[in-house]
Design an enzyme around this catalytic site. Structure first.
Site, mmCIF file in Angstrom:
data_model
loop_
_atom_site.group_PDB
_atom_site.id
_atom_site.type_symbol
_atom_site.label_atom_id
_atom_site.label_comp_id
_atom_site.label_asym_id
_atom_site.label_seq_id
_atom_site.Cartn_x
_atom_site.Cartn_y
_atom_site.Cartn_z
ATOM 1 N N LYS A 93 0.825 -1.204 0.000
ATOM 2 C CA LYS A 93 0.000 0.000 0.000
ATOM 3 C C LYS A 93 0.865 1.261 0.000
ATOM 4 O O LYS A 93 1.906 1.325 0.674
ATOM 5 C CB LYS A 93 -0.921 -0.021 1.225
ATOM 6 C CG LYS A 93 -1.919 1.131 1.301
ATOM 7 C CD LYS A 93 -2.800 0.966 2.535
ATOM 8 C CE LYS A 93 -3.833 2.085 2.649
ATOM 9 N NZ LYS A 93 -4.724 1.893 3.819
ATOM 10 N N SER A 168 -9.337 2.221 2.722
ATOM 11 C CA SER A 168 -8.408 2.946 1.866
ATOM 12 C C SER A 168 -7.367 2.056 1.179
ATOM 13 O O SER A 168 -6.637 2.528 0.292
ATOM 14 C CB SER A 168 -7.671 4.014 2.691
ATOM 15 O OG SER A 168 -6.904 3.436 3.730
ATOM 16 N N SER A 192 -9.751 -0.204 6.941
ATOM 17 C CA SER A 192 -9.187 -0.029 5.601
ATOM 18 C C SER A 192 -8.535 -1.270 5.011
ATOM 19 O O SER A 192 -8.169 -1.265 3.838
ATOM 20 C CB SER A 192 -8.177 1.125 5.607
ATOM 21 O OG SER A 192 -8.839 2.348 5.732
#
Length: 510
Positions: A93, A168, A192
């Site tokens: 990420k 996210s 997330s």
């Protein structure tokens, strides 16, 4: 639906490689039945073919990946131990620091930022033999549960590319769901990891607070935005199988002096075994206040019956009697934020910053709001602890809705009720406020063919037992062979294993 029907240009052998689990990949590489270079090339070919539409990776690093794969191959050839993640392709990420690789946090403020050190989880993954494919997209600083940010094109859901993958950790979830590597790293400050896992039909796990150390993300005071979320943040795996998550956690977990919140993990085996004993599960379909899409409720109710029928669990419909923590959670996020540094950043960036983030920063927060939020957090933690003295697990939907159109932050109306922004994310912050371990598991599909996830929250520090239950559920209602139709050339077979309602777009490799 608009499922991906991309032809990767790869042959069936390469397709098979892309659909291997991490545990299978490691076993084949260790046995010299498969080359780590071959694995990396197959996944990079898939990435090149489909990611123009998906936008899962914002900074792919194919040359670095091939070099890493060659190092693993050399270790295998020389008889050295290649590590527990030998040759496993890994997405990281874009909020997680990578030495020498651009890490933007989805913000123009860090568009050219290249860290001088790896996050602990990256350091450990690489040392264990993982092959980093590049950075996956995320919302700006993680302050949204979708896949959009001001810097890159919005990430799409592999099951329907007109819809969001959630966030996210949007790119990490979309990548794993699309076969762009069997595992990826995400971060989870309020859901997330679990939310995009649910919307993309894969497995996401958030360990107990402190099990997986975090640094420099959340901890380095030099970087406004990057240093937020400290009291609720976790890093966790997104995978296609529970066993793969356990494998990755066996590498990631354990204390590190750079993270003062990190804790030992000698009490966790990080395996996925069938649980012993009779489980008691508290099922809350709506927390007593959350509007839930009827299709989501239907699938989650069916999952509760699987837990009863196949695992022999006692599933009780329970009013959790939790205070509404939505406003408190927002205040805690703001209190964790470098408000001075980020307000200066917002002044500098102007409309180049996400509007919802600017709004949070411009709120005239008071000390009373922050202290009230912490009191609500204590009330939530105390109530949950009392509940978990009776129950082994809490069961909820992971998200109140399935994937919705890109370009929005969520539906304004759910089941006939007008709802505020991101109301649909109300279930997941519970585990961040309490620090309890939590997972999202694929539970089935809506009648429109969109994945639905269930959330299981475990007892304090009961990471191992939670993984065991997840593995047992996966065995009872398998999902690993249900794929978005990534290639028109792949021979497919429509299946409906156990409780899973397979959509017309799902495929099982024959």
């Amino acid at each position: 639906m608009n499922p991906i029907e991309a032809d990767t240009g790869a042959d069936s052998a390469a397709d098979e490689i892309c659909r291997l689990s991490a545990t299978e990949t490691v076993a084949l590489i260790r046995a010299r039945a498969l080359s780590p270079v071959e694995v990396t090339d197959a996944v990079l070919a898939r990435l090149a073919a489909v990611d123009g539409e998906l936008r899962a990776f914002c900074t792919p690093t194919p040359d670095l990946a091939r070099a890493a794969a060659r190092r693993v191959a050399d270790a295998v050839s020389s008889g050295e131990d290649p590590g527990p993640l030998a040759g496993v392709p890994l997405g990281v990420k874009d909020l997680i620091c990578t030495k020498g690789i651009r890490t933007t946090s989805g913000s123009h403020a860090y568009a050219d930022f290249v860290p001088d050190e790896d996050d602990i989880v990256v350091e450990r993954s690489v040392a264990a033999g993982a092959v980093v494919l590049g950075k996956t997209t995320a919302s700006e600083f993680g302050y949204a549960a979708t896949g959009g940010n001001p810097l890159f094109p919005e990430t799409r859901n592999p099951w329907d590319t007109s819809r969001t993958p959630g966030g996210s950790s949007a790119g990490s979830a979309a990548a794993v769901a699309a076969g762009l590597g069997p595992v990826a790293l995400g971060s989870d400050g309020g859901g997330s990891v679990r939310i995009p896992a649910a919307l993309c039909g894969i497995f996401g796990f958030k360990a107990s607070m402190g099990r997986v150390p975090v640094y420099p993300g959340c901890r380095d005071e030099r970087f406004p935005g990057v240093s937020g979320w400290e009291s609720v943040e976790h890093i966790g795996p997104l995978t296609r199988t529970v066993a793969d998550a356990a494998l990755l956690l066996s590498v990631l977990a354990g204390p590190d002096p750079r993270d003062r919140h990190s804790i030992p993990c000698a009490d966790v085996a990080w395996t996925a075994r069938r649980p012993t004993g009779r489980l008691r599960i508290a099922y809350s379909p709506d927390l007593g206040r959350v509007a839930v899409d009827p299709e989501v409720r239907r699938v989650v109710d069916a999952a509760a019956r699987v837990l009863e029928r196949d695992l022999g669990a006692d599933v009780d419909l329970v009013d959790l009697q939790l205070p509404d923590y939505s406003e408190a959670f927002g205040a805690i996020i703001a209190a964790d934020t470098d408000l001075v540094g980020m307000r200066e950043m917002a002044d500098r960036l102007g409309p180049a910053m996400s509007p919802h983030l600017t709004a949070l920063l411009r709120t005239p927060w008071t000390a009373e709001q922050f202290t009230r939020a912490h009191l609500v957090r204590k009330a939530v933690a105390n109530r949950t602890a009392r509940l978990m003295a009776t129950y082994d697990l809490i069961l909820t939907p992971t998200a109140a809705v399935a994937a919705f159109p890109v370009g929005t932050r969520g539906p304004e109306v759910i089941d006939g009720r007008a709802v505020p922004d991101e109301h649909w994310t109300s279930f997941t912050p519970l585990a961040n406020l309490t620090g309890l371990p939590a997972a999202s598991l694929p539970a089935g599909f809506t009648r429109d063919g969109l994945p639905v996830g269930i959330q299981l929250v475990g007892r304090h520090l009961a990471d191992g037992p939670l993984l065991d239950v997840c593995a047992a559920y996966e065995e009872a209602a398998p999902w690993r062979d249900l794929w978005p139709p990534l290639r028109a050339s792949v021979t497919t077979q429509r299946t409906s294993p156990n409780s899973l309602n397979t959509p017309s777009g799902a495929s099982a490799l024959t």
